[in-house]
Design a protein around this motif. Structure first.
Motif, short mmCIF file in Angstrom:
data_model
loop_
_atom_site.label_atom_id
_atom_site.label_comp_id
_atom_site.label_asym_id
_atom_site.label_seq_id
_atom_site.Cartn_x
_atom_site.Cartn_y
_atom_site.Cartn_z
N ALA A 82 23.36 38.47 40.70
CA ALA A 82 24.38 39.63 39.78
C ALA A 82 23.39 39.88 39.33
N SER A 130 39.35 43.20 38.67
CA SER A 130 38.05 43.14 38.40
C SER A 130 38.16 44.91 37.91
N PRO A 180 31.79 44.07 36.44
CA PRO A 180 29.85 43.82 36.76
C PRO A 180 29.50 44.39 36.19
N VAL A 231 26.71 41.28 33.26
CA VAL A 231 27.99 41.16 33.78
C VAL A 231 28.50 40.05 33.51
N VAL A 261 36.21 39.69 36.63
CA VAL A 261 35.20 40.87 37.09
C VAL A 261 34.48 41.50 36.19
N LEU A 284 29.49 40.40 44.12
CA LEU A 284 30.07 39.59 43.20
C LEU A 284 31.40 39.10 43.51
N VAL A 291 26.53 45.53 42.07
CA VAL A 291 27.10 44.96 41.75
C VAL A 291 28.65 44.15 42.41
N ASP A 292 29.79 44.96 41.96
CA ASP A 292 31.03 44.35 42.04
C ASP A 292 31.09 44.04 43.99
N ASP A 336 27.19 49.53 39.31
CA ASP A 336 28.68 48.99 38.48
C ASP A 336 29.21 48.19 39.81
#
Length: 259
Positions: free
Chosen positions: A14, A66, A86, A102, A84, A51, A47-48, A44
């Motif tokens: 990530a 998140s 991100p 992250v 989370v 993950l 990556v979100d 953002d």
């Protein structure tokens, strides 16, 4: 219960995805505002999404909370939950500065079990496991052991007049990295006096606590995670010996601002 090696690999990847879009390496970036003064960027969301896919595959029983995903109350019925952010420190990320990370935590019954910060622009990977310690780049961390509040190091650009007995040190935009500075004995105190979200701090507070720091809300009370309202008022992470004095210093302001 969980494959930690795979979990670390997911968080590291990530970080690589975020780094691949970071303007600090010359990449163009799509940026907009979710609300006035609250920026978000395409990295953002990328990556979100990564993950969520990988962590839900790793541990399907866990809920999800998140910054970049609409909250769903079904997480409350689960004993486990991923928390989370991100990209924590989006402003530094957008500006091409390295003060972002992250942030990933796994919470069980309101308490963090694992916490990770991937900060590849700083060549740093932070990790912690409840009851087993915390590390930066595989080196064990020991938090600040300062015994006096006066002169304590605080990551801040400037200080209010009432706080000028403290000493400023360099401040990354990421609140998680500021918390981690206490874990690494690079700061003695981090304090906020505003409503903040669980995903910002869950991983970093475990890293700090496992390094020996004192962790609480602005009133000195313990933090809990995966709550219906995923917020707490204020955060205080300090060397253990100055925690009570810091709570006293902030008490009047905390009472006034929390109303």
């Amino acid at each position: 219960m969980i494959d930690r090696t795979r979990l670390e690999a997911i968080v590291r990847r990530a970080g690589e995805i975020a780094l691949g879009a970071w303007p600090g390496h010359g990449h163009a970036l799509e940026v907009w505002e979710k609300a006035p003064g609250n920026p978000v960027c395409a990295a953002d969301l990328a990556v979100d999404a990564y993950l969520r896919r990988e962590l839900e595959s790793l541990l399907p029983a866990a809920g999800w909370l998140s910054e970049e995903t609409v909250d769903h109350p079904e997480r409350l019925a689960r004993g486990l939950c991923w928390l989370v952010d991100p990209i924590d420190g989006t402003r530094d990320f957008i500006r091409g500065r390295p003060g972002w990370a992250v942030s990933v935590a796994l919470v069980s019954e309101g308490r963090p079990l694992f916490g990770f910060l991937a900060a590849p622009a700083r060549d740093e990977f932070w990790s912690a496991e409840a009851g087993k310690g915390s590390w930066r780049n595989a080196k064990p961390l020991t938090a600040s052991r300062r015994t006096r509040l006066a002169g304590a190091r605080v990551p801040a650009d400037s200080l209010a007049k009432v706080d000028r007995m403290l000493t400023t040190v360099a401040k990354p935009n990421s609140i998680a990295l500021r918390i981690a500075m206490v874990a690494a004995d690079e700061a003695d105190l981090i304090a906020t006096l505003r409503w903040g979200f669980e995903w910002d701090v869950a991983a970093a507070t475990l890293i700090a606590r496992e390094a020996g720091a004192a962790v609480s809300d602005a009133f000195g009370q313990p933090l809990a995670y995966n709550k219906r309202d995923p917020r707490a008022f204020g955060l205080l992470v300090t060397a253990p010996a100055i925690h009570a004095e810091a709570v006293d210093l902030l008490a009047e302001r905390a009472e006034r601002l929390a109303r």
